[in-house]
Motif scaffolding. Structure first.
Motif, short mmCIF file in Angstrom:
data_model
loop_
_atom_site.label_atom_id
_atom_site.label_comp_id
_atom_site.label_asym_id
_atom_site.label_seq_id
_atom_site.Cartn_x
_atom_site.Cartn_y
_atom_site.Cartn_z
N PRO A 113 0.83 -1.21 0.00
CA PRO A 113 0.00 0.00 0.00
C PRO A 113 0.86 1.26 0.00
N VAL A 114 0.39 2.29 -0.66
CA VAL A 114 1.08 3.58 -0.65
C VAL A 114 0.77 4.29 0.65
N SER A 120 7.83 -4.52 -6.90
CA SER A 120 8.52 -3.31 -6.45
C SER A 120 7.95 -2.86 -5.12
N LEU A 121 8.76 -2.11 -4.40
CA LEU A 121 8.31 -1.50 -3.15
C LEU A 121 7.97 -0.05 -3.43
N PRO A 122 7.07 0.54 -2.66
CA PRO A 122 6.64 1.91 -2.94
C PRO A 122 7.79 2.91 -2.89
N LYS A 123 7.86 3.77 -3.91
CA LYS A 123 8.93 4.75 -4.00
C LYS A 123 8.74 5.86 -2.98
N GLY A 124 9.77 6.09 -2.19
CA GLY A 124 9.72 7.19 -1.23
C GLY A 124 8.60 7.08 -0.23
N SER A 125 8.13 5.87 0.04
CA SER A 125 6.95 5.73 0.87
C SER A 125 7.22 4.98 2.16
N LEU A 126 8.49 4.88 2.55
CA LEU A 126 8.80 4.24 3.82
C LEU A 126 9.04 5.31 4.87
N PRO A 127 8.54 5.10 6.07
CA PRO A 127 8.66 6.15 7.11
C PRO A 127 10.09 6.29 7.62
N SER A 128 10.44 7.48 7.99
CA SER A 128 11.80 7.75 8.47
C SER A 128 12.06 7.09 9.82
N SER A 129 11.01 6.66 10.50
CA SER A 129 11.16 6.00 11.80
C SER A 129 11.62 4.55 11.68
N LEU A 130 11.64 4.00 10.46
CA LEU A 130 11.93 2.59 10.25
C LEU A 130 13.34 2.23 10.71
#
Length: 531
Positions: A378-379, A400-410
């Motif tokens: 999901p985006v 593919s994994l979402p572009k630029g959609s991973l949280p900075s907290s990861l």
């Protein structure tokens, strides 16, 4: 010699008084009670495909003998339920009971304690022990009489002493077993019905016993409130089964349920006033539909309800049923872990489902596992600002994994066994909290993402493919991208590199020490630690 009888000709039982564990796994083997009682130190007993015979005359006159067995496992019991009941009468310390594949058992109930139990409280201290012993013998006699009154040989009657000793009960694949009222039950009050009398029971697992609840009355509860962990799978003989029988489980912390026609209707006391923090729902596509009456409440009522939820962890295969805004809104402040497992239908997430997921702002752990047809995540995952770990396991259709959609907290990203995944997400180097990266069995990945890896990485695990798979992206960046100064800087702290590719060329091994300062590097090429 009778080879079907386990006696002194086979084992010298009189020499086994110190034996603590016994497993009988021979088909149709019979053990006589006279030999069993010699095992005075026995703590664990397993009987698989065999049985124990009891002499009715000796059993009645010699009812006082006991064993110190604490763990009993019964599989494919070859005798009647009466004999198994008799065995349990001699195990006053039993805390763990496992019964499986016993199709001869047709009924299960717990003996009702007699009113004489209150007499002990009224006696002087110096008389209590004597009265307790008399009461124990009396309970065993009542249990035996109750069994004798049953017409069905398949009845298994738990003696009353199990109410205090039994902590864990497992019942699996007993297809004819039905939970019934105790023989001496008056039929009017519901106290003690079902397994309620097992007041010390903490863990209960019942699976693939389709008739087990066929006599269940929705006005009663049949399980003890002492339960902390409860698994119940495929035990429903009626459609649209509701969860009223769970409403009294105020101590329950973990619930795992599975079955085609389950709905969550009736379990609101458990969700809002109990201790439930982990819920696992599998193969129950109508389960979350049971929330509809609650979701129709007015906004002030929903706010109060939201504050009362304690559920922290959810495992389910029903992504479409759960990912609706009203449900996710109710759980937004409590739910920290979600695992979407074994879904073989979903291909993509709808916009509404993506928006619903974004409401779960307390989420810290998110996993997609065994989603065979899922093509993309999901985006909007970057809006989950508390997410610390993302796992993607065995999703063979994801490309593919979402572009630029991973949280900075990861802090941790694991991608395992995604055979069509072609690249890692762009902007991975911007995840400044990422400490661990694991890529395993992803042979289609050809290169690192643009910008490389973040400088905070402490552990790289299985990054370079596996034995038995083609080289993947090792040839693409092993001597180019990994030797860049940016890569030197990105892998400078406690990096663990697991090399599972036996065909790496010599130049790769020469440049590897320049790429990172490792604690160790393991090579499957030569099967030894090389740094």
């Amino acid at each position: 010699m009778d080879t079907n009888c386990l006696d002194e000709k086979v084992l010298a039982f009189h020499n086994l008084t110190q034996l603590q564990s016994l497993e009988i796994t021979c088909s149709s083997l019979v053990l006589d009670e006279r030999h069993l009682r010699m095992l005075t130190s026995l703590k664990s007993l397993t009987i698989d495909g065999s049985s124990i015979t009891f002499n009715p005359l000796e059993s009645r006159s010699d009812i006082k003998w006991h064993l110190s067995v604490e763990r009993l496992c019964i599989s494919k019991w070859r005798s009647i339920g009466k004999d198994l009941t008799q065995l349990l009468c001699h195990l006053p310390k039993l805390s763990y009971l496992d019964i499986k594949y016993c199709d001869e058992l047709t009924g299960l109930c717990v003996a009702v304690e007699q009113h004489q139990t209150t007499v002990v409280m009224e006696l002087e201290d110096n008389q209590q022990q004597e009265v307790a012993e008399d009461q124990s013998e009396e309970e065993e006699m009542v249990t035996q009489q109750s069994v004798d009154q049953q017409d069905e040989d398949g009845l298994l009657l738990f003696p009353a002493h199990l109410s205090d000793s039994l902590r864990e009960l497992l019942i699996m694949q007993c297809c004819e077993l039905i939970l019934v009222p105790p023989p001496l039950h008056n039929g009017h009050d519901h106290e003690g019905w079902g397994l309620q009398a097992l007041r010390s029971l903490e863990r209960l697992h019942i699976s693939y016993c389709s008739k087990f609840l066929s006599t269940y009355n929705t006005s009663t509860s049949c399980f003890p409130p002492s339960l902390q962990y409860f698994d119940i799978w495929y035990c429903w003989s009626t459609k649209g089964c509701k969860m009223e029988f769970l409403s009294n489980l105020s101590s329950l912390t973990t619930l795992y349920i599975a079955g085609d026609d389950l709905t969550c209707e009736g379990m609101w006391p458990l969700l809002t006033h109990g201790q439930l923090h982990t819920l696992i729902v599998y193969d129950a596509p109508k389960f979350f539909a049971g929330l509809d009456p609650i979701l129709g409440l007015q906004e002030p009522q929903l706010v109060l309800l939201k504050r009362s939820f304690k559920l922290q962890e959810l495992h389910t295969d029903d992504m479409s049923g759960f990912l609706v805004k009203p449900i996710c809104s109710l759980l937004s402040s409590s739910l920290t872990h979600i695992l979407f497992l074994d879904n073989d239908v979903a291909e993509r997430f709808t916009e509404e489902q993506e928006e619903a997921l974004q409401l779960l702002t307390s989420l810290q752990y998110l996993e997609f596992s065994g989603c065979e047809k899922l093509q993309c995540l999901p985006v909007g995952l970057h809006r989950l600002t508390n997410l610390k770990r993302l796992d993607i396991w065995d999703c063979p259709s994801i490309q593919s994994l979402p572009k630029g959609s991973l949280p900075s907290s990861l802090e941790e990203l694991q991608v395992n066994d995604c055979k069509k995944l072609q690249c890692l997400p762009e902007g991975l180097h911007r995840l400044t909290n990422l400490k661990r990266l694991q890529i395993w069995k992803c042979p289609s990945i050809q290169s690192l993402p643009k910008g490389g890896l973040p400088s905070t990485l402490e552990k790289l695990h299985n990054l370079f493919g596996n034995k038995g798979h083609r080289l993947g992206f090792v040839h693409s960046f092993s001597l180019v991208e990994l030797s860049k100064p940016s890569m030197h800087r990105s892998c400078h702290t406690k990096v663990e590199a697991i090399i599972k590719n036996p065909r790496l060329d010599r130049k790769f091994w020469e440049v590897l020490p320049l790429m990172m300062s490792t604690d160790y590097i393991w090579s499957y090429r030569n099967g030894c630690q090389i740094y």
